[in-house]
Design an enzyme around this catalytic site. Sequence first.
Site, mmCIF file in Angstrom:
data_model
loop_
_atom_site.group_PDB
_atom_site.id
_atom_site.type_symbol
_atom_site.label_atom_id
_atom_site.label_comp_id
_atom_site.label_asym_id
_atom_site.label_seq_id
_atom_site.Cartn_x
_atom_site.Cartn_y
_atom_site.Cartn_z
ATOM 1 N N CYS A 116 29.233 -7.261 3.068
ATOM 2 C CA CYS A 116 30.365 -7.180 3.732
ATOM 3 C C CYS A 116 30.474 -6.102 4.839
ATOM 4 O O CYS A 116 31.783 -6.382 5.548
ATOM 5 C CB CYS A 116 31.440 -6.601 2.493
ATOM 6 S SG CYS A 116 31.197 -7.897 1.040
ATOM 7 N N HIS A 256 38.140 -4.539 5.406
ATOM 8 C CA HIS A 256 37.378 -5.654 4.826
ATOM 9 C C HIS A 256 38.264 -6.268 3.542
ATOM 10 O O HIS A 256 38.958 -5.196 2.923
ATOM 11 C CB HIS A 256 35.939 -5.257 4.168
ATOM 12 C CG HIS A 256 35.428 -6.044 3.355
ATOM 13 N ND1 HIS A 256 35.253 -7.386 3.657
ATOM 14 C CD2 HIS A 256 34.737 -6.109 1.845
ATOM 15 C CE1 HIS A 256 34.494 -7.975 2.720
ATOM 16 N NE2 HIS A 256 34.318 -7.258 1.702
ATOM 17 N N ASN A 286 37.530 -12.952 -0.802
ATOM 18 C CA ASN A 286 36.517 -12.206 -0.049
ATOM 19 C C ASN A 286 35.426 -13.301 0.488
ATOM 20 O O ASN A 286 34.603 -13.694 -0.112
ATOM 21 C CB ASN A 286 35.783 -11.382 -1.044
ATOM 22 C CG ASN A 286 34.876 -10.087 -0.392
ATOM 23 O OD1 ASN A 286 34.500 -10.443 0.836
ATOM 24 N ND2 ASN A 286 34.224 -9.237 -1.103
HETATM 25 C C1 LIG Z 1 36.098 -7.024 -10.148
HETATM 26 C C2 LIG Z 1 37.492 -6.268 -10.211
HETATM 27 C C3 LIG Z 1 38.501 -6.891 -9.397
HETATM 28 C C4 LIG Z 1 37.625 -6.097 -11.639
HETATM 29 O O1 LIG Z 1 38.870 -5.254 -11.814
HETATM 30 P P1 LIG Z 1 38.784 -4.063 -12.723
HETATM 31 O O2 LIG Z 1 40.360 -3.736 -12.783
HETATM 32 O O3 LIG Z 1 37.746 -3.188 -12.258
HETATM 33 O O4 LIG Z 1 38.559 -4.594 -14.154
HETATM 34 P P2 LIG Z 1 37.338 -4.321 -15.191
HETATM 35 O O5 LIG Z 1 36.096 -4.685 -14.684
HETATM 36 O O6 LIG Z 1 37.441 -2.721 -15.564
HETATM 37 O O7 LIG Z 1 37.757 -5.198 -16.475
HETATM 38 C C5 LIG Z 1 39.092 -4.900 -17.160
HETATM 39 C C6 LIG Z 1 39.088 -6.080 -18.318
HETATM 40 O O8 LIG Z 1 39.395 -7.371 -17.479
HETATM 41 C C7 LIG Z 1 38.339 -8.295 -17.983
HETATM 42 N N1 LIG Z 1 38.410 -9.172 -17.021
HETATM 43 C C8 LIG Z 1 37.263 -9.279 -15.958
HETATM 44 N N2 LIG Z 1 37.538 -10.098 -15.170
HETATM 45 C C9 LIG Z 1 38.404 -10.893 -15.399
HETATM 46 C C10 LIG Z 1 39.096 -12.135 -15.213
HETATM 47 N N3 LIG Z 1 38.872 -12.765 -14.245
HETATM 48 N N4 LIG Z 1 40.393 -12.479 -15.990
HETATM 49 C C11 LIG Z 1 40.679 -11.770 -17.078
HETATM 50 N N5 LIG Z 1 40.152 -10.554 -17.628
HETATM 51 C C12 LIG Z 1 39.111 -10.230 -16.777
HETATM 52 C C13 LIG Z 1 37.163 -7.473 -18.283
HETATM 53 O O9 LIG Z 1 36.419 -8.310 -19.239
HETATM 54 C C14 LIG Z 1 37.789 -6.328 -19.019
HETATM 55 O O10 LIG Z 1 38.237 -6.434 -20.250
HETATM 56 P P3 LIG Z 1 38.059 -5.464 -21.428
HETATM 57 O O11 LIG Z 1 38.848 -4.237 -21.064
HETATM 58 O O12 LIG Z 1 38.474 -6.190 -22.648
HETATM 59 O O13 LIG Z 1 36.277 -5.025 -21.186
HETATM 60 C C15 LIG Z 1 37.438 -4.809 -9.542
HETATM 61 O O14 LIG Z 1 36.461 -4.124 -10.123
HETATM 62 C C16 LIG Z 1 36.936 -5.074 -8.086
HETATM 63 O O15 LIG Z 1 37.435 -5.748 -7.286
HETATM 64 N N6 LIG Z 1 35.723 -4.343 -7.603
HETATM 65 C C17 LIG Z 1 35.217 -4.326 -6.452
HETATM 66 C C18 LIG Z 1 35.100 -5.627 -5.724
HETATM 67 C C19 LIG Z 1 34.275 -5.518 -4.556
HETATM 68 O O16 LIG Z 1 34.837 -4.804 -3.416
HETATM 69 N N7 LIG Z 1 33.224 -6.166 -4.350
HETATM 70 C C20 LIG Z 1 32.727 -6.465 -2.963
HETATM 71 C C21 LIG Z 1 32.105 -5.292 -2.153
HETATM 72 S S1 LIG Z 1 32.490 -5.776 -0.865
#
Ligand SMILES: CC(C)(COP(=O)(O)OP(=O)(O)OC[C@H]1O[C@@H](n2cnc3c(N)ncnc32)[C@H](O)[C@@H]1OP(=O)(O)O)[C@@H](O)C(=O)NCCC(=O)NCCS
Length: 332
Positions: A116, A256, A286
């Site tokens: 990224c 980004h 993204n």
């Molecule tokens: C991936 C992302 C959106 C997840 O959001 P989050 O708030 O961290 O969510 P978590 O991973 O803690 O998951 C929270 C809950 O939602 C659930 N969940 C995950 N994806 C889900 C989806 N698409 N729909 C519904 N629920 C979902 C998880 O299973 C978890 O459930 P649990 O509490 O029962 O275990 C977030 O972590 C993120 O954006 N990370 C960085 C991404 C990034 O920048 N990537 C590229 C780098 S350039």
Amino acid sequence: MDKIRAMITGIQGYVPEYRLTNKELETLVETNDEWITSRTGIKERRILKGENQGTSVLGAEAVKGLLEKTNTDPLDVDLIICATVTPDMPFPATANIIADKVGAKNSYSFDISAACSGFLYALQMGSQFIQTGSHKKVIVIGADKMSSIIDYKDRTTCILFGDGAGAVMLEPTTEELGVMDAILKSDGSGAPYLHMKAGGSRKPATHQTVEAREHFAYQEGSTVFKFAVTNMADVSAEVMERNNLSGDDVAWLVPHQANKRIIDATANRMGVGPEKVMMNIENYGNTTAGTIPLCLWDYESQLKKGDNLILAAFGGGFTWGSVYLKWGYDPK
Ligand SMILES: CC(C)(COP(=O)(O)OP(=O)(O)OC[C@H]1O[C@@H](n2cnc3c(N)ncnc32)[C@H](O)[C@@H]1OP(=O)(O)O)[C@@H](O)C(=O)NCCC(=O)NCCS
């Protein structure tokens, strides 16, 4: 002698037509529009459909538009750098394929792999080629067909990514414009949190790697999230301090586009108000190396000559960085 800087003299983006909406994702994995919108800010992403359609298709469309817009003969281009983690194939470089597609016969070309942060790495590198005086027209592309490495059975990643590309023309200027400063960083100890397990030299493709779904992007979202917020804000603050810029001096933050919550937190830590933050994550998700040039393309008509822009990115590697840019032209 006046210092030569690299100025962006044109910008063009390209996104494929197909829109993968949150509603459609609801039919693929256990998720819903409300969760995706509130946790990420994404509503839809573009997907490149069709056989034998790789990242070069996205990059070449952006470059063709760029050449037309800047009235440039493809034979005058010296160098093409393409940032991507989804090359058409391991070799040759996607930049080689793009150069051929657009008729840039006198240009040499190569790819950069920095996930990224790829566009910022490539921009800084292209800028150095201009600053030395050895190159006059350098095209820098950020392009990724993320749909080719996304597991549409994994709800934690498939909601985030889309396909797209953006390209800029870099040319020399002796005015106080263009790429003013850059700080780029990497830390390979971040690899376990964001990577693709198989398909490289360490673990070439086998039936087992395919069955184990190891040819898709793997991410530990919450770990990446924390690193992204801290590092993007820290490195941007460092660039601003080094150039005596306060939040008020910055016309636009160009972050980004990984997650709206990461963007909001970064802007907040930098003291830049939401009205100055470029954001199009809602429409494209993204697109990895594509996000920053796609933002500049979408906001081009609002940019004025002399505007101070802070570009900031974080991605797999880990890689991250920030570029301070003075925009070179008024809306045309
Ligand atoms: C991936 C992302 C959106 C997840 O959001 P989050 O708030 O961290 O969510 P978590 O991973 O803690 O998951 C929270 C809950 O939602 C659930 N969940 C995950 N994806 C889900 C989806 N698409 N729909 C519904 N629920 C979902 C998880 O299973 C978890 O459930 P649990 O509490 O029962 O275990 C977030 O972590 C993120 O954006 N990370 C960085 C991404 C990034 O920048 N990537 C590229 C780098 S350039």
